[in-house]
Motif scaffolding. Structure first.
Motif, PDB file in Angstrom:
ATOM      1  N   GLN A 236     -69.028  27.311  23.572  1.00  0.00           N
ATOM      2  CA  GLN A 236     -67.944  26.332  23.616  1.00  0.00           C
ATOM      3  C   GLN A 236     -68.495  24.914  23.494  1.00  0.00           C
ATOM      4  O   GLN A 236     -67.962  24.097  22.729  1.00  0.00           O
ATOM      5  N   VAL A 237     -69.560  24.620  24.242  1.00  0.00           N
ATOM      6  CA  VAL A 237     -70.154  23.288  24.216  1.00  0.00           C
ATOM      7  C   VAL A 237     -70.667  22.953  22.818  1.00  0.00           C
ATOM      8  O   VAL A 237     -70.402  21.878  22.276  1.00  0.00           O
ATOM      9  N   VAL A 238     -71.399  23.901  22.212  1.00  0.00           N
ATOM     10  CA  VAL A 238     -71.950  23.679  20.876  1.00  0.00           C
ATOM     11  C   VAL A 238     -70.831  23.564  19.847  1.00  0.00           C
ATOM     12  O   VAL A 238     -70.849  22.679  18.981  1.00  0.00           O
ATOM     13  N   GLY A 239     -69.840  24.448  19.946  1.00  0.00           N
ATOM     14  CA  GLY A 239     -68.744  24.453  18.973  1.00  0.00           C
ATOM     15  C   GLY A 239     -67.902  23.198  19.021  1.00  0.00           C
ATOM     16  O   GLY A 239     -67.511  22.666  17.982  1.00  0.00           O
ATOM     17  N   GLN A 240     -67.633  22.686  20.219  1.00  0.00           N
ATOM     18  CA  GLN A 240     -66.770  21.512  20.340  1.00  0.00           C
ATOM     19  C   GLN A 240     -67.435  20.231  19.858  1.00  0.00           C
ATOM     20  O   GLN A 240     -66.753  19.231  19.601  1.00  0.00           O
ATOM     21  N   LYS A 241     -68.753  20.258  19.691  1.00  0.00           N
ATOM     22  CA  LYS A 241     -69.433  19.076  19.159  1.00  0.00           C
ATOM     23  C   LYS A 241     -69.044  18.823  17.714  1.00  0.00           C
ATOM     24  O   LYS A 241     -69.111  17.697  17.239  1.00  0.00           O
ATOM     25  N   GLY A 242     -68.652  19.893  16.998  1.00  0.00           N
ATOM     26  CA  GLY A 242     -68.322  19.738  15.588  1.00  0.00           C
ATOM     27  C   GLY A 242     -66.877  20.034  15.267  1.00  0.00           C
ATOM     28  O   GLY A 242     -66.545  20.342  14.127  1.00  0.00           O
ATOM     29  N   ALA A 243     -66.010  19.978  16.284  1.00  0.00           N
ATOM     30  CA  ALA A 243     -64.599  20.292  16.063  1.00  0.00           C
ATOM     31  C   ALA A 243     -63.716  19.249  16.730  1.00  0.00           C
ATOM     32  O   ALA A 243     -64.063  18.694  17.773  1.00  0.00           O
ATOM     33  N   HIS A 244     -62.583  18.978  16.113  1.00  0.00           N
ATOM     34  CA  HIS A 244     -61.598  18.084  16.716  1.00  0.00           C
ATOM     35  C   HIS A 244     -61.024  18.768  17.949  1.00  0.00           C
ATOM     36  O   HIS A 244     -60.815  19.985  17.957  1.00  0.00           O
ATOM     37  N   PRO A 245     -60.772  18.017  19.033  1.00  0.00           N
ATOM     38  CA  PRO A 245     -60.253  18.618  20.265  1.00  0.00           C
ATOM     39  C   PRO A 245     -59.002  19.468  20.067  1.00  0.00           C
ATOM     40  O   PRO A 245     -58.857  20.538  20.665  1.00  0.00           O
ATOM     41  N   THR A 246     -58.078  19.009  19.210  1.00  0.00           N
ATOM     42  CA  THR A 246     -56.861  19.773  18.951  1.00  0.00           C
ATOM     43  C   THR A 246     -57.194  21.101  18.290  1.00  0.00           C
ATOM     44  O   THR A 246     -56.690  22.163  18.677  1.00  0.00           O
ATOM     45  N   GLN A 247     -58.066  21.052  17.293  1.00  0.00           N
ATOM     46  CA  GLN A 247     -58.494  22.263  16.604  1.00  0.00           C
ATOM     47  C   GLN A 247     -59.171  23.222  17.575  1.00  0.00           C
ATOM     48  O   GLN A 247     -58.900  24.431  17.578  1.00  0.00           O
ATOM     49  N   ALA A 248     -60.031  22.685  18.440  1.00  0.00           N
ATOM     50  CA  ALA A 248     -60.746  23.517  19.399  1.00  0.00           C
ATOM     51  C   ALA A 248     -59.788  24.196  20.368  1.00  0.00           C
ATOM     52  O   ALA A 248     -59.923  25.388  20.670  1.00  0.00           O
ATOM     53  N   ALA A 249     -58.812  23.446  20.879  1.00  0.00           N
ATOM     54  CA  ALA A 249     -57.860  24.003  21.841  1.00  0.00           C
ATOM     55  C   ALA A 249     -57.037  25.129  21.239  1.00  0.00           C
ATOM     56  O   ALA A 249     -56.778  26.158  21.867  1.00  0.00           O
ATOM     57  N   ILE A 250     -56.603  24.937  19.998  1.00  0.00           N
ATOM     58  CA  ILE A 250     -55.794  25.965  19.329  1.00  0.00           C
ATOM     59  C   ILE A 250     -56.615  27.233  19.129  1.00  0.00           C
ATOM     60  O   ILE A 250     -56.139  28.349  19.384  1.00  0.00           O
ATOM     61  N   ILE A 251     -57.853  27.085  18.682  1.00  0.00           N
ATOM     62  CA  ILE A 251     -58.700  28.259  18.444  1.00  0.00           C
ATOM     63  C   ILE A 251     -58.978  28.998  19.748  1.00  0.00           C
ATOM     64  O   ILE A 251     -58.864  30.225  19.818  1.00  0.00           O
ATOM     65  N   MET A 252     -59.313  28.253  20.807  1.00  0.00           N
ATOM     66  CA  MET A 252     -59.660  28.904  22.067  1.00  0.00           C
ATOM     67  C   MET A 252     -58.459  29.541  22.750  1.00  0.00           C
ATOM     68  O   MET A 252     -58.611  30.463  23.549  1.00  0.00           O
ATOM     69  N   SER A 253     -57.244  29.069  22.441  1.00  0.00           N
ATOM     70  CA  SER A 253     -56.056  29.698  23.020  1.00  0.00           C
ATOM     71  C   SER A 253     -55.859  31.109  22.473  1.00  0.00           C
ATOM     72  O   SER A 253     -55.064  31.889  23.018  1.00  0.00           O
ATOM     73  N   MET A 254     -56.607  31.454  21.433  1.00  0.00           N
ATOM     74  CA  MET A 254     -56.532  32.805  20.874  1.00  0.00           C
ATOM     75  C   MET A 254     -57.118  33.855  21.820  1.00  0.00           C
ATOM     76  O   MET A 254     -57.011  35.054  21.570  1.00  0.00           O
ATOM     77  N   GLU A 255     -57.729  33.419  22.941  1.00  0.00           N
ATOM     78  CA  GLU A 255     -58.256  34.380  23.901  1.00  0.00           C
ATOM     79  C   GLU A 255     -57.154  35.307  24.410  1.00  0.00           C
ATOM     80  O   GLU A 255     -57.411  36.463  24.744  1.00  0.00           O
ATOM     81  N   THR A 256     -55.928  34.801  24.468  1.00  0.00           N
ATOM     82  CA  THR A 256     -54.820  35.634  24.936  1.00  0.00           C
ATOM     83  C   THR A 256     -54.577  36.805  23.991  1.00  0.00           C
ATOM     84  O   THR A 256     -54.301  37.929  24.422  1.00  0.00           O
ATOM     85  N   VAL A 257     -54.675  36.544  22.703  1.00  0.00           N
ATOM     86  CA  VAL A 257     -54.472  37.593  21.705  1.00  0.00           C
ATOM     87  C   VAL A 257     -55.580  38.638  21.800  1.00  0.00           C
ATOM     88  O   VAL A 257     -55.327  39.845  21.754  1.00  0.00           O
ATOM     89  N   PHE A 258     -56.819  38.171  21.932  1.00  0.00           N
ATOM     90  CA  PHE A 258     -57.945  39.108  22.046  1.00  0.00           C
ATOM     91  C   PHE A 258     -57.821  39.966  23.303  1.00  0.00           C
ATOM     92  O   PHE A 258     -58.230  41.129  23.310  1.00  0.00           O
ATOM     93  N   ALA A 259     -57.269  39.406  24.359  1.00  0.00           N
ATOM     94  CA  ALA A 259     -57.080  40.177  25.594  1.00  0.00           C
ATOM     95  C   ALA A 259     -56.071  41.302  25.383  1.00  0.00           C
ATOM     96  O   ALA A 259     -56.266  42.425  25.859  1.00  0.00           O
ATOM     97  N   VAL A 260     -55.000  41.007  24.674  1.00  0.00           N
ATOM     98  CA  VAL A 260     -53.988  42.035  24.391  1.00  0.00           C
ATOM     99  C   VAL A 260     -54.574  43.129  23.498  1.00  0.00           C
ATOM    100  O   VAL A 260     -54.389  44.325  23.751  1.00  0.00           O
ATOM    101  N   VAL A 261     -55.290  42.730  22.457  1.00  0.00           N
ATOM    102  CA  VAL A 261     -55.908  43.699  21.549  1.00  0.00           C
ATOM    103  C   VAL A 261     -56.936  44.551  22.285  1.00  0.00           C
ATOM    104  O   VAL A 261     -56.976  45.780  22.149  1.00  0.00           O
ATOM    105  N   GLY A 262     -57.782  43.902  23.088  1.00  0.00           N
ATOM    106  CA  GLY A 262     -58.787  44.630  23.853  1.00  0.00           C
ATOM    107  C   GLY A 262     -58.163  45.571  24.857  1.00  0.00           C
ATOM    108  O   GLY A 262     -58.631  46.703  25.046  1.00  0.00           O
ATOM    109  N   GLY A 263     -57.093  45.110  25.521  1.00  0.00           N
ATOM    110  CA  GLY A 263     -56.402  45.954  26.481  1.00  0.00           C
ATOM    111  C   GLY A 263     -55.829  47.197  25.842  1.00  0.00           C
ATOM    112  O   GLY A 263     -55.813  48.286  26.433  1.00  0.00           O
TER     113      GLY A 263
END
Length: 302
Positions: A236-263
């Motif tokens: 996360q630290v390395v990735g956010q150095k090269g990403a706009h905060p809005t872009q980073a937040a949207i991408i990381m919010s995908m954790e919810t989708v991965f949780a459903v798929v994994g479940g």
């Protein structure tokens, strides 16, 4: 910044979201063998240990003097303790909630911090814009479809996760302030250590720590500790150095989708049609606050 660098940052953040989302599955699976506080105690201890080599490497690379490093450790320790107290509350409520609800539902309810944070920010004289207000309304409706039963009550696990979401929101606001004053990696280390120590204290007082259970939960513990706490945080630290905060937040919010798929694939958890629609509403509600403003701030706390 080149498109190649932006693509690399986006990929790192997507991997981070995948690890965090999958961690909900590991956390729920671990509950089959050990108590929630025992699981968190060991998980965060492993996460702290995994950060030690990174901290040592970064200190060497920065070529700081011994005195400067000691000063950095001292300032980070105090901040880390404060953040760790809130982290302990959020992580404990989340882990207890996973005993009663699915990994997917837990991830979506926890993800409400994205719309809770702006409203809590009002108490810190921060502004809330139309995006946040609209996103909150949509997300709350999604929460209703996902979690509220026919008798208009929330399930036990969902209530724990919802309470935890407020602590995660407070944690985000505190980290936002503290991270500007101290070393981020050391701050993370000390908050993780604090959470682990507090979890061990409660675990010894309320649970039976069984080494057989720990050995059976070894894989979920290793994944939840080293991967979720150690590796994902670094990415996360390395990735956010090269990403706009809005872009980073949207991408990381995908954790919810991965949780459903994994479940679904790992635990065989299924959502009914109402639950799927609720998840979609919550996902939209989480993304809207991260988009360009619809209009200027509509609420201001003087």
């Amino acid at each position: 910044m080149s498109k190649q660098q932006q693509m690399k940052s986006s990929l790192l953040l997507l991997i981070t979201a995948c690890i965090w989302g999958s961690a909900f599955v590991a956390q729920r699976e671990g509950m089959n063998y050990v108590g929630p506080f025992t699981f968190n105690a060991v998980r965060f201890a492993l996460g702290a240990l995994s950060l030690v080599p990174l901290i040592m490497w970064l200190d060497r690379r920065s070529r700081k003097s011994t005195q400067e490093i000691k000063a950095s450790v001292k300032s980070s320790a105090g901040s880390g303790f404060m953040a760790g107290l809130i982290l302990f509350c959020g992580a404990s409520l989340q882990q207890i909630g996973l005993i009663y609800t699915t990994a997917g539902k837990a991830a979506f309810v926890t993800g409400l911090y994205i719309v809770i944070v702006p409203f809590l920010g009002l108490f810190l004289k921060q502004r809330i814009n139309a995006n946040s207000a609209i996103g909150a309304i949509i997300a709350v409706y999604g929460l209703y479809l996902l979690c509220v039963k026919n008798d208009l009550t929330l399930g036990t696990g969902d209530l724990y996760e919802l309470a935890g979401a407020f602590f995660w929101s407070a944690h985000i606001l505190l980290i936002d302030k503290l991270s500007r004053q101290t070393d981020v990696i050391k701050l993370s280390f000390f908050q993780v250590v604090t959470c682990s120590v507090l979890s061990f204290i409660v675990a010894f007082a309320t649970e039976t720590i069984d080494f057989t259970g720990l050995s059976q939960a070894l894989i979920p513990l290793l994944y939840g500790g080293i991967c979720s706490v150690g590796i994902a945080y670094t990415l996360q630290v390395v990735g956010q150095k090269g990403a706009h905060p809005t872009q980073a937040a949207i991408i990381m919010s995908m954790e919810t989708v991965f949780a459903v798929v994994g479940g679904y694939f790992v635990l065989g958890e299924l959502l009914d049609t109402r639950g799927v629609i609720g998840c979609l509403f919550m996902l939209v509600g989480m993304i809207i606050p991260q988009l360009p403003p619809i209009r200027r701030n509509i609420i201001v706390q003087e």
